[in-house]
Each structure stands twice: as structure tokens, then as C-alpha cells.
Design a protein around this motif. Structure first.
Motif, PDB file in Angstrom:
ATOM      1  N   VAL A 186     -23.193 -31.182 -56.838  1.00 37.38           N
ATOM      2  CA  VAL A 186     -24.030 -32.346 -56.508  1.00 37.38           C
ATOM      3  C   VAL A 186     -23.178 -33.333 -55.704  1.00 37.38           C
ATOM      4  N   ILE A 195     -29.152 -38.665 -53.633  1.00 43.60           N
ATOM      5  CA  ILE A 195     -28.517 -37.362 -53.804  1.00 43.60           C
ATOM      6  C   ILE A 195     -28.472 -36.744 -52.415  1.00 43.60           C
ATOM      7  N   LEU A 198     -27.575 -30.931 -53.367  1.00 45.87           N
ATOM      8  CA  LEU A 198     -27.879 -30.372 -54.689  1.00 45.87           C
ATOM      9  C   LEU A 198     -28.108 -28.880 -54.494  1.00 45.87           C
ATOM     10  N   TYR A 213     -26.869 -31.882 -64.562  1.00 46.05           N
ATOM     11  CA  TYR A 213     -27.080 -32.814 -63.451  1.00 46.05           C
ATOM     12  C   TYR A 213     -26.446 -34.172 -63.777  1.00 46.05           C
TER      13      TYR A 213
END
Ligand code: UDP
Length: 239
Positions: A186, A195, A198, A213
Motif C-alpha cells: 500500500v 491511497i 494498492l 490494510y
């Protein structure tokens, strides 16, 4: 990910003695190369990664130019001696993929519209690899770009979490990546709460995914603090 046939957790500890939520040792520095506009060197566990930034410079041939912003290109390369089994020199599918995801991650924070018609090249050289090189490369590339003086809306940080022997753990090293059940890299822009990468290799339940996560983001935040400290120290500004 290959099917597990190796014990990765013994007496509640990982093979390298780490706790489940512990990062490998990380060292970082910037301004390590003279002939780039910006550079950084990151050691992350046994990973050794060098990043250099060239540009913004006039882009040729002309048809590649974008009149609205700079064109950012990243090239991720693994040295033939970086892994156990000699890696064939030159690009392959994996390096093209990693180059693309690093470019896209950095493109979220670099103020590209300030330099229309130019090109910015980011070169990442993996001198030694031990899993997690895409995260370490993003960290190095982001530091090198900041070191080049390129205006950025934020730094990009990154970290992976994953699953080994049924447990969710932070920052997988090579054996864990090879014989574990899942790897979840990530990358984040904390200031923009975005983000920017990912990916997932393997399988997790919904609950495991949430846990991994959160752990990866927590790891990336710790790395982000190290990046800021490294940059501040390089500019010799009191914190
Ligand atoms: N690796 C290797 N040979 C290769 C590519 C990768 O030995 O040609 C190793 C290397 O240590 C790398 C690890 O496999 O760090 C995991 O690779 P992956 O594609 O999952 O990317 P990474 O975890 O490095 O981001």
C-alpha cells in the motif's frame, strides 16, 4: 505466492525475530549522487535501492510533450546481482508494471502542471532485493523527487502487510513473501488522505484484509515520519 511449505512463525516470532507489527530496519539518505537533480538511497531490511531524478527538462521528440503538464516517467530496474538467481538484464513484465505503479503514485503528488512541455525521469535501481522492493522504491523515488526541489503536494510513503502461517504481519521479507499466503503493498499520501497504490498477491478474507490494510497504513505512516526527518536533516533546518 507459492503454497506454504515452510514454517514462518516459530514460538510466536517471525524467522528474523520480528514481532507481527514490526518493520525491518530502515535507513535512508538524500543527495547521494552528484549528476542528478535529486537522489536518494534506501536500505530496507536487505533491500538496497538507489533513486535518481532528472528534470524537468525540455522533452524530445516534441510529440511526446504535454502542453498542460510535465510528463513523468519512472524506470524501475533490478540489477542482475540483486537477487539469488541472476536476473536477466533489461526490462521484463514485472519491472514495466512496477515502473508504471511508481509513476502513477508520484504523479498524484508532483505539481506537474507547473512545468508544461517538459519531461521528468525517475530512475530506480534495485541493487539488492529481499521482497518489498516496490514499496522501498516508492519511498526512495519520493525522497529523490523532494530532494530535486520539484514542488510536491505531499510525500508518498509505502509499506506492505500480509499473511503468513495464518497471521497478519507487517512488512514481509523474502521467505515470508515466497512461502506466505498473501502480500498487500500500500502507498499513501497522508496529507491528501489518498491511497496511491494498492495491490494484492494472494487471498485474504474481508476481515483479514481490513486488518492487513490498517497495519500497512500504520507501517507507511511510520516510514513517512522517517522520510520527513531525513529531508529536514538534509536541509539542516531545526525541527
Ligand atoms: N525476485 C527475484 N527475482 C525476480 C524478481 C523478484 O528473486 O526476477 C524477488 C525479489 O527479492 C523481490 C521478491 O522476489 O523483492 C518479491 O517480488 P515481488 O514481485 O513480490 O515485488 P516486491 O515485493 O519486491 O515489491
Amino acid at each position: 505466492m507459492v503454497k506454504q511449505d515452510m514454517k514462518l512463525i516459530v514460538d510466536g516470532k517471525r524467522l528474523d525475530g520480528r514481532r507481527f507489527d514490526e518493520l525491518r530496519e530502515i535507513k535512508m539518505s538524500v543527495g547521494v549522487l552528484n549528476r542528478t537533480n535529486g537522489s536518494a538511497y534506501v536500505e530496507w531490511g536487505k533491500n538496497k535501492i538507489l533513486a535518481g531524478v532528472h528534470g524537468p527538462r525540455e522533452l524530445h521528440p516534441k510529440y511526446l510533450r504535454d502542453p498542460t503538464k510535465a510528463v513523468l516517467t519512472c524506470t524501475y530496474n533490478m540489477a542482475p546481482f540483486s537477487v539469488d538467481e541472476r536476473k536477466k538484464p533489461g526490462p521484463d513484465r514485472r519491472s514495466v508494471e512496477i515502473s508504471k505503479v511508481i509513476s502513477e503514485a508520484l504523479g498524484h503528488v508532483a505539481v506537474l502542471e507547473k512545468y508544461p512541455n517538459t519531461g521528468i525521469d525517475v530512475f530506480v535501481e534495485v541493487l539488492q532485493a529481499d521482497a518489498g522492493t516496490r514499496c522501498a522504491s516508492i519511498v526512495a523515488a519520493s525522497l529523490a523527487m523532494a530532494n530535486s526541489g520539484m514542488p510536491m503536494r505531499d510525500m508518498i510513503s509505502a509499506c506492505a502487510a500480509g499473511k503468513i502461517d495464518g497471521e497478519i504481519v507487517l512488512d514481509l521479507m523474502k521467505e515470508e513473501d515466497n512461502f506466505g499466503e498473501c502480500d498487500l503493498p500500500v502507498a499513501i499520501s497522508p496529507r491528501r488522505k489518498e491511497i496511491v497504490l494498492l495491490q494484492m498477491d494472494g487471498k485474504l478474507t474481508r476481515e483479514e484484509f481490513k486488518k492487513a490494510y490498517r497495519l500497512a497504513i500504520d507501517g507507511a505512516m511510520r516510514v513517512y515520519d522517517m522520510q520527513k526527518k531525513t529531508l529536514i536533516e538534509s536541509m539542516k533546518i531545526e525541527e
